[in-house]
Write an enzyme that holds these catalytic residues in place. Structure first.
Site, PDB file in Angstrom:
ATOM      1  CE  LYS A   1      -1.873   2.942   1.909  1.00 25.72           C
ATOM      2  NZ  LYS A   1      -1.620   4.550   1.294  1.00 25.72           N
TER       3      LYS A   1
ATOM      4  CB  CYS B   1      13.717   7.874   7.746  1.00 26.84           C
ATOM      5  SG  CYS B   1      12.218   7.628   6.976  1.00 26.84           S
TER       6      CYS B   1
ATOM      7  CD  GLU C   1      11.411  12.129  10.943  1.00 26.34           C
ATOM      8  OE1 GLU C   1      10.376  11.602  11.260  1.00 26.34           O
ATOM      9  OE2 GLU C   1      12.414  11.340  10.439  1.00 26.34           O
TER      10      GLU C   1
ATOM     11  CD  GLU D   1      13.064   4.050   8.815  1.00 29.44           C
ATOM     12  OE1 GLU D   1      12.617   5.165   9.445  1.00 29.44           O
ATOM     13  OE2 GLU D   1      13.348   4.220   7.499  1.00 29.44           O
TER      14      GLU D   1
HETATM   15  P1  ADP Z   1       3.750  10.976   6.981  1.00 26.87           P
HETATM   16  O1  ADP Z   1       3.184  11.455   8.181  1.00 26.87           O
HETATM   17  O2  ADP Z   1       5.071  11.280   6.854  1.00 26.87           O
HETATM   18  O3  ADP Z   1       2.968  11.330   5.796  1.00 26.87           O
HETATM   19  P2  ADP Z   1       2.359   8.605   7.486  1.00 26.87           P
HETATM   20  O4  ADP Z   1       3.008   7.817   8.487  1.00 26.87           O
HETATM   21  O5  ADP Z   1       1.215   9.200   7.543  1.00 26.87           O
HETATM   22  O6  ADP Z   1       3.563   9.269   6.989  1.00 26.87           O
HETATM   23  O7  ADP Z   1       2.254   7.598   6.064  1.00 26.87           O
HETATM   24  C1  ADP Z   1       3.271   6.550   5.624  1.00 26.87           C
HETATM   25  C2  ADP Z   1       2.121   5.526   5.236  1.00 26.87           C
HETATM   26  O8  ADP Z   1       1.373   4.911   6.159  1.00 26.87           O
HETATM   27  C3  ADP Z   1       1.332   5.857   3.898  1.00 26.87           C
HETATM   28  O9  ADP Z   1       1.247   4.712   2.971  1.00 26.87           O
HETATM   29  C4  ADP Z   1       0.046   6.327   4.508  1.00 26.87           C
HETATM   30  O10 ADP Z   1      -0.872   5.986   3.664  1.00 26.87           O
HETATM   31  C5  ADP Z   1       0.132   5.143   5.410  1.00 26.87           C
HETATM   32  N1  ADP Z   1      -1.068   5.352   6.464  1.00 26.87           N
HETATM   33  C6  ADP Z   1      -1.288   6.501   7.128  1.00 26.87           C
HETATM   34  N2  ADP Z   1      -2.159   6.540   8.127  1.00 26.87           N
HETATM   35  C7  ADP Z   1      -2.270   5.043   8.320  1.00 26.87           C
HETATM   36  C8  ADP Z   1      -3.165   4.320   9.169  1.00 26.87           C
HETATM   37  N3  ADP Z   1      -4.034   4.801   9.775  1.00 26.87           N
HETATM   38  N4  ADP Z   1      -3.003   2.721   8.858  1.00 26.87           N
HETATM   39  C9  ADP Z   1      -2.509   2.424   8.006  1.00 26.87           C
HETATM   40  N5  ADP Z   1      -1.560   2.947   7.014  1.00 26.87           N
HETATM   41  C10 ADP Z   1      -1.783   4.380   7.322  1.00 26.87           C
END
Ligand code: ADP
Length: 478
Positions: free
Chosen positions: A171, A280, A379, A246
């Site tokens: 995903k 990261c 961060e 990570e």
């Molecule tokens: P950032 O804050 O840097 O945008 P995220 O941690 O939100 O990073 O996103 C990293 C990945 O996790 C993306 O593929 C995002 O779609 C996914 N993601 C965000 N929220 C969720 C959730 N509640 N459950 C699973 N995956 C998620």
């Protein structure tokens, strides 16, 4: 419209819903994506299970490895096309995107050639017993990928999983998934059986959440924010599956007064402005020994002010940040630093002629940070570097460890004993001595401690993380 890949076919979301994809360069919509829901995730997980029970599950390690190597070759054959897609989607300079696609190919080559090299053990046991420990795949593996290095992160996560005979459902992030969809198409072209590698596009809180909680998965690999990492770990707990997380970092450079500044300065600048700081492993904190602090900062400021941000085609040091919320977040941190009285000692520039609506942030170097300030602790994920002086080795170590994160560190000194002492004392997963950042470094075990997560990726260790052992104990006495 871009499609996602489920069970070997390009498909739309079952309910037909889509998401707009915006360009970070000018904020305009340039394509749409399927907005997958739980029902689409169900299909992808079922397809992956089907592949494990079918042609994919029957392949030998050698055959899987050959397919991965072929995929690496296909990535190289489509190198320019993938680089263009990646830079358009993320806004990164073309040469950065090209380097990323080369690393993506390396992941498939490295793990392809590793597929048949992870062997089991036999263990001497009691009289008339034979004991074997064999390696088995985990099953259906879920891969939730971030937007900062979509192609690289996809390779890092899925290549070792596939090499060990798992089936994968990836995903990608809603902000950047086009290169990943294209690579999944290439995988089908080179002969991966349907269902071995599926890509589901959509929002994190919809498709990502549905995937991470799915009872049909056996493993989750996640790279992203701390907040979401906690949700992923909770989801993994629901089904008692293993996860590798990570979750970013706040990595420190420690520069002692005997450091070779001509080596350190360019590496420190690159370590924070590359990919507009959305890395990261960015070296986002700088600790410099007191005696050389003023002259070191002066030399660093000269180099830092040469940094320029521009469009992918301008191919400057960095591009825009990925989206509006990231743009606002980075600027908020800069404003907060100023409001708290921290001094900007250098700024990069934004090139003339970039579109007005693009998400370009001025690279910023702060001095005299307070160790308990947000700039020093959080961060930022942007081209913002904070610095502060330290007295001696003990204080340097204490400051480097004074953060919730623990991903990388760097020590700059010519003193051999000090190099080892500091490298061992800092609480991180990777330490550089007189260097920084491995530009991919796919052979090197990588991962964090503390809030930076757990589990290891890259290197041979990822093949172990993405498989399990079975111990077979046999009595052969008369
Ligand atoms: P950032 O804050 O840097 O945008 P995220 O941690 O939100 O990073 O996103 C990293 C990945 O996790 C993306 O593929 C995002 O779609 C996914 N993601 C965000 N929220 C969720 C959730 N509640 N459950 C699973 N995956 C998620």
């Amino acid at each position: 419209m871009t499609k996602m890949i489920i069970d070997g076919k390009p498909v739309a979301a079952q309910d037909g819903r889509t998401l707009d994809v915006l360009s970070p360069v000018d904020g305009a919509v340039f394509t749409t994506l399927p907005r997958a829901q739980a029902a689409d995730v169900d299909r992808a997980v079922a397809a992956a299970r089907g592949a494990l029970n079918g042609a994919w599950g029957r392949m030998t390690a050698l055959e899987r490895g050959r397919l991965l190597i072929k995929l690496g070759e296909s990535v190289l054959a489509h190198h320019e096309e993938l680089s263009q897609i990646e830079s358009r989607d993320t806004g990164k300079p073309l040469s950065t995107a090209r380097a990323d696609i080369t690393v993506l190919a390396r992941y498939f080559e490295f793990y392809g050639s590793g597929a048949d090299k992870v062997h089991g053990q036999t263990i001497p046991f009691q009289q008339d017993y034979s004991v074997q420990v064999i390696r088995e795949p985990l099953g259906v593996t879920a891969h939730i990928i971030p937007w900062n290095y979509p192609a690289q992160m996809f390779g890092r996560s899925v290549a070792p999983a596939l090499a060990m005979g798992n089936a994968a459902v990836a995903k990608p992030a809603e902000d950047a998934c086009l290169s990943i969809v294209r690579v999944a198409e290439l995988a089908l072209e080179v002969g991966f059986p349907a269902g071995a590698l599926n890509v589901v596009t959509g929002l994190g809180e919809e498709a990502g959440a549905a995937l991470s909680r799915h009872p049909g998965i056996n493993f989750i690999s996640f790279t992203g924010s701390n907040e979401v990492g906690v949700l992923i770990q909770q989801a993994a707990a629901l089904n008692a599956v293993k996860c590798v997380l990570e979750l970013g970092g706040k990595s420190a450079h420690i520069v002692f007064d005997d450091a070779r500044t001509e080596l350190a300065i360019p590496a420190i600048v690159k370590g924070i402005v590359h990919n507009a700081g959305q890395t990261c492993t960015a070296g986002s904190r700088l600790l410099v020994q007191k005696g050389i602090y003023p002259q070191f900062m002066e030399a660093l400021a000269r180099e830092f002010s040469k940094v320029r941000a521009g469009t992918p085609e301008m191919d400057l040091t960095c591009g825009p940040v990925v989206n509006r919320s990231q743009f606002e977040r980075v600027n908020r941190y800069i404003a907060k630093g100023l409001a708290e009285g921290m001094k900007v000692v250098a700024e990069g520039s934004i090139a003339d002629g970039v579109p007005e609506n693009g998400f370009f942030v001025k690279p910023t170097l702060f001095s005299a940070a307070r160790h308990d300030s947000d700039l020093f602790q959080q961060e930022i994920f942007g081209p913002v570097l904070v610095s502060m002086p330290f007295e001696d080795e003990a204080q340097a170590i204490q400051l480097a460890n004074d953060t919730a994160y623990g991903l990388l560190g760097a020590v700059w000194t010519e003193n051999g004993g000090r190099q080892q002492r500091v490298a061992r004392a800092i609480q991180v997963g990777q330490v550089y001595i007189n260097g920084f950042g491995a530009g991919g470094g796919i052979e090197l075990p990588f991962g964090g401690v503390k809030r930076s997560g757990h589990g290891r990726e890259k290197g041979f260790i990822a093949l172990e993380e993405m498989s399990t052992t079975k111990t077979i104990i046999q009595y052969y006495g008369a």
